[in-house]
Design a protein around this motif. Sequence first.
Motif, PDB file in Angstrom:
ATOM      1  N   VAL A   1       0.872  -1.077  -0.082  1.00  0.00           N
ATOM      2  CA  VAL A   1      -0.057   0.033  -0.095  1.00  0.00           C
ATOM      3  C   VAL A   1       0.870   1.352   0.181  1.00  0.00           C
ATOM      4  N   GLU A   2       1.900   1.087   0.837  1.00  0.00           N
ATOM      5  CA  GLU A   2       2.697   2.367   0.846  1.00  0.00           C
ATOM      6  C   GLU A   2       3.425   2.593  -0.617  1.00  0.00           C
ATOM      7  N   GLU A   3       3.781   1.651  -1.276  1.00  0.00           N
ATOM      8  CA  GLU A   3       4.457   1.553  -2.630  1.00  0.00           C
ATOM      9  C   GLU A   3       3.384   2.344  -3.632  1.00  0.00           C
ATOM     10  N   LEU A   4       2.076   1.658  -3.594  1.00  0.00           N
ATOM     11  CA  LEU A   4       0.968   2.202  -4.500  1.00  0.00           C
ATOM     12  C   LEU A   4       0.664   3.512  -4.127  1.00  0.00           C
ATOM     13  N   ALA A  28     -10.253  -9.172 -11.596  1.00  0.00           N
ATOM     14  CA  ALA A  28      -8.779  -9.143 -11.084  1.00  0.00           C
ATOM     15  C   ALA A  28      -8.206 -10.416 -11.956  1.00  0.00           C
ATOM     16  N   SER A  29      -8.612 -10.260 -13.343  1.00  0.00           N
ATOM     17  CA  SER A  29      -8.019 -11.304 -14.276  1.00  0.00           C
ATOM     18  C   SER A  29      -6.522 -10.337 -14.566  1.00  0.00           C
ATOM     19  N   PRO A  30      -5.495 -11.168 -15.075  1.00  0.00           N
ATOM     20  CA  PRO A  30      -4.149 -10.847 -15.231  1.00  0.00           C
ATOM     21  C   PRO A  30      -3.929  -9.201 -15.754  1.00  0.00           C
ATOM     22  N   ASP A  31      -4.671  -9.029 -16.776  1.00  0.00           N
ATOM     23  CA  ASP A  31      -4.505  -7.413 -17.123  1.00  0.00           C
ATOM     24  C   ASP A  31      -5.501  -6.374 -16.426  1.00  0.00           C
ATOM     25  N   GLN A  32      -5.877  -6.870 -15.209  1.00  0.00           N
ATOM     26  CA  GLN A  32      -6.620  -6.137 -14.333  1.00  0.00           C
ATOM     27  C   GLN A  32      -5.877  -6.062 -13.030  1.00  0.00           C
ATOM     28  N   GLY A  33      -5.648  -7.033 -12.546  1.00  0.00           N
ATOM     29  CA  GLY A  33      -4.698  -7.175 -11.314  1.00  0.00           C
ATOM     30  C   GLY A  33      -5.660  -7.147 -10.219  1.00  0.00           C
ATOM     31  N   ARG A  34      -4.874  -6.966  -8.786  1.00  0.00           N
ATOM     32  CA  ARG A  34      -5.599  -7.123  -7.541  1.00  0.00           C
ATOM     33  C   ARG A  34      -6.449  -5.813  -7.206  1.00  0.00           C
ATOM     34  N   ARG A  35      -7.499  -5.938  -6.680  1.00  0.00           N
ATOM     35  CA  ARG A  35      -8.204  -4.658  -6.312  1.00  0.00           C
ATOM     36  C   ARG A  35      -7.788  -3.585  -5.808  1.00  0.00           C
ATOM     37  N   VAL A  36      -6.743  -3.841  -5.047  1.00  0.00           N
ATOM     38  CA  VAL A  36      -6.024  -2.752  -4.323  1.00  0.00           C
ATOM     39  C   VAL A  36      -5.173  -1.651  -5.526  1.00  0.00           C
ATOM     40  N   ILE A  37      -4.757  -2.375  -6.576  1.00  0.00           N
ATOM     41  CA  ILE A  37      -3.873  -1.408  -7.318  1.00  0.00           C
ATOM     42  C   ILE A  37      -4.861  -0.517  -8.061  1.00  0.00           C
ATOM     43  N   ARG A  56     -24.120 -12.090 -17.421  1.00  0.00           N
ATOM     44  CA  ARG A  56     -23.741 -13.563 -17.887  1.00  0.00           C
ATOM     45  C   ARG A  56     -22.348 -13.647 -18.295  1.00  0.00           C
ATOM     46  N   ARG A  57     -21.713 -12.632 -18.595  1.00  0.00           N
ATOM     47  CA  ARG A  57     -20.243 -12.778 -18.988  1.00  0.00           C
ATOM     48  C   ARG A  57     -19.083 -12.849 -17.772  1.00  0.00           C
ATOM     49  N   LEU A  58     -19.711 -12.663 -16.496  1.00  0.00           N
ATOM     50  CA  LEU A  58     -18.894 -12.704 -15.281  1.00  0.00           C
ATOM     51  C   LEU A  58     -18.906 -13.885 -14.673  1.00  0.00           C
ATOM     52  N   ASP A  59     -17.898 -14.252 -13.820  1.00  0.00           N
ATOM     53  CA  ASP A  59     -17.648 -15.256 -13.088  1.00  0.00           C
ATOM     54  C   ASP A  59     -17.834 -15.040 -11.446  1.00  0.00           C
ATOM     55  N   GLY A  60     -19.143 -15.316 -10.982  1.00  0.00           N
ATOM     56  CA  GLY A  60     -19.410 -14.825  -9.775  1.00  0.00           C
ATOM     57  C   GLY A  60     -18.489 -15.268  -8.710  1.00  0.00           C
ATOM     58  N   THR A  61     -17.680 -16.178  -8.872  1.00  0.00           N
ATOM     59  CA  THR A  61     -16.763 -16.617  -7.910  1.00  0.00           C
ATOM     60  C   THR A  61     -15.386 -15.679  -7.843  1.00  0.00           C
ATOM     61  N   ARG A  62     -15.239 -14.795  -8.759  1.00  0.00           N
ATOM     62  CA  ARG A  62     -14.088 -13.847  -8.743  1.00  0.00           C
ATOM     63  C   ARG A  62     -14.246 -12.500  -7.868  1.00  0.00           C
ATOM     64  N   PRO A  63     -13.343 -12.008  -7.369  1.00  0.00           N
ATOM     65  CA  PRO A  63     -13.410 -10.673  -6.878  1.00  0.00           C
ATOM     66  C   PRO A  63     -13.693  -9.613  -7.999  1.00  0.00           C
ATOM     67  N   GLN A  64     -14.700  -8.814  -7.757  1.00  0.00           N
ATOM     68  CA  GLN A  64     -15.181  -8.021  -8.691  1.00  0.00           C
ATOM     69  C   GLN A  64     -14.936  -6.435  -8.134  1.00  0.00           C
ATOM     70  N   THR A  65     -14.644  -5.300  -9.012  1.00  0.00           N
ATOM     71  CA  THR A  65     -14.727  -4.170  -8.691  1.00  0.00           C
ATOM     72  C   THR A  65     -15.571  -3.450  -9.496  1.00  0.00           C
ATOM     73  N   TRP A  66     -16.755  -2.647  -9.187  1.00  0.00           N
ATOM     74  CA  TRP A  66     -17.462  -2.033 -10.256  1.00  0.00           C
ATOM     75  C   TRP A  66     -17.282  -0.689  -9.914  1.00  0.00           C
ATOM     76  N   ILE A  67     -17.190   0.060 -11.334  1.00  0.00           N
ATOM     77  CA  ILE A  67     -16.732   1.570 -11.152  1.00  0.00           C
ATOM     78  C   ILE A  67     -17.710   2.224 -11.934  1.00  0.00           C
ATOM     79  N   GLY A  83     -12.274  11.376  -4.732  1.00  0.00           N
ATOM     80  CA  GLY A  83     -11.069  10.735  -4.043  1.00  0.00           C
ATOM     81  C   GLY A  83     -11.028  10.321  -2.635  1.00  0.00           C
ATOM     82  N   VAL A  84     -12.254  10.016  -2.027  1.00  0.00           N
ATOM     83  CA  VAL A  84     -12.310   9.546  -0.612  1.00  0.00           C
ATOM     84  C   VAL A  84     -12.053   8.323  -0.640  1.00  0.00           C
ATOM     85  N   HIS A  85     -12.462   7.479  -1.406  1.00  0.00           N
ATOM     86  CA  HIS A  85     -12.481   5.720  -1.416  1.00  0.00           C
ATOM     87  C   HIS A  85     -11.979   5.146  -2.515  1.00  0.00           C
ATOM     88  N   GLY A  86     -11.140   5.833  -3.242  1.00  0.00           N
ATOM     89  CA  GLY A  86     -10.803   5.437  -4.671  1.00  0.00           C
ATOM     90  C   GLY A  86     -10.204   6.643  -5.500  1.00  0.00           C
TER      91      GLY A  86
END
Length: 212
Positions: free
Chosen positions: A110-113, A137-146, A171-182, A198-201
């Motif tokens: 988090v400090e580096e980010l 969180a697919s490889p081209d999207q990475g972890r939620r935190v980034i 229908r296109r999403l895998d419900g078992t994966r962590p998701q971020t909705w923007i 910019g309070v929480h993102g």
Amino acid sequence: MNAREEILDRIRSALRDAPAVPDVPRDYRRSSTLGEEELIELLTDRLVDYKANVFVEEAAAVPQRLAVLLEGAGRYAIPHGLDQALFAEADARDGGSRRVTDAPGHRLSVEELDRVDAVVTGSAVAVAETGTIVLDASPDQGRRVISLVPDRHICIVRARDITAILPEALRRLDGTRPQTWISGPSATSDIELERVEGVHGPRTLDVVIVRG
């Protein structure tokens, strides 16, 4: 009978006398006939309304667009699965010295980010009608935190991943994966309805829509 059992017994008795719950109608829209250009136009309209910056580009022009967007930034982060060729133009200007990569073997703290000015990610799907972009969180999207810690998020959305309405996207999403909705930059309002970003993102959201 203790108090807990008494309460539960009363609930059971009340439910026995309750009328049966009717079936919920499922006649909502599940698909759309909008074409690609109509979807791009609708998504752009919604994102701009949310105060996002939107750029529609052909695939070949994306590296140049990213270089321009990143020109004023210092260090920026990317997920390990994002195509490195997208940064050819930016690398030609700075040799890739400003870029840091979040990878399974080297997870940015988090400090580096917090020390990077922007993050560039891909996306899983977008909903044109609501102006929503989903990361899974697919490889081209990475972890939620980034995508949540840096102050600026540059998000690449492929036109073929734009859906018109939510049921199509689900229908296109895998419900078992962590998701971020923007839906636009991070924003909230206090009791006096003063908008604060910019309070929480990320405070700034740049969206690059790629045709084809």
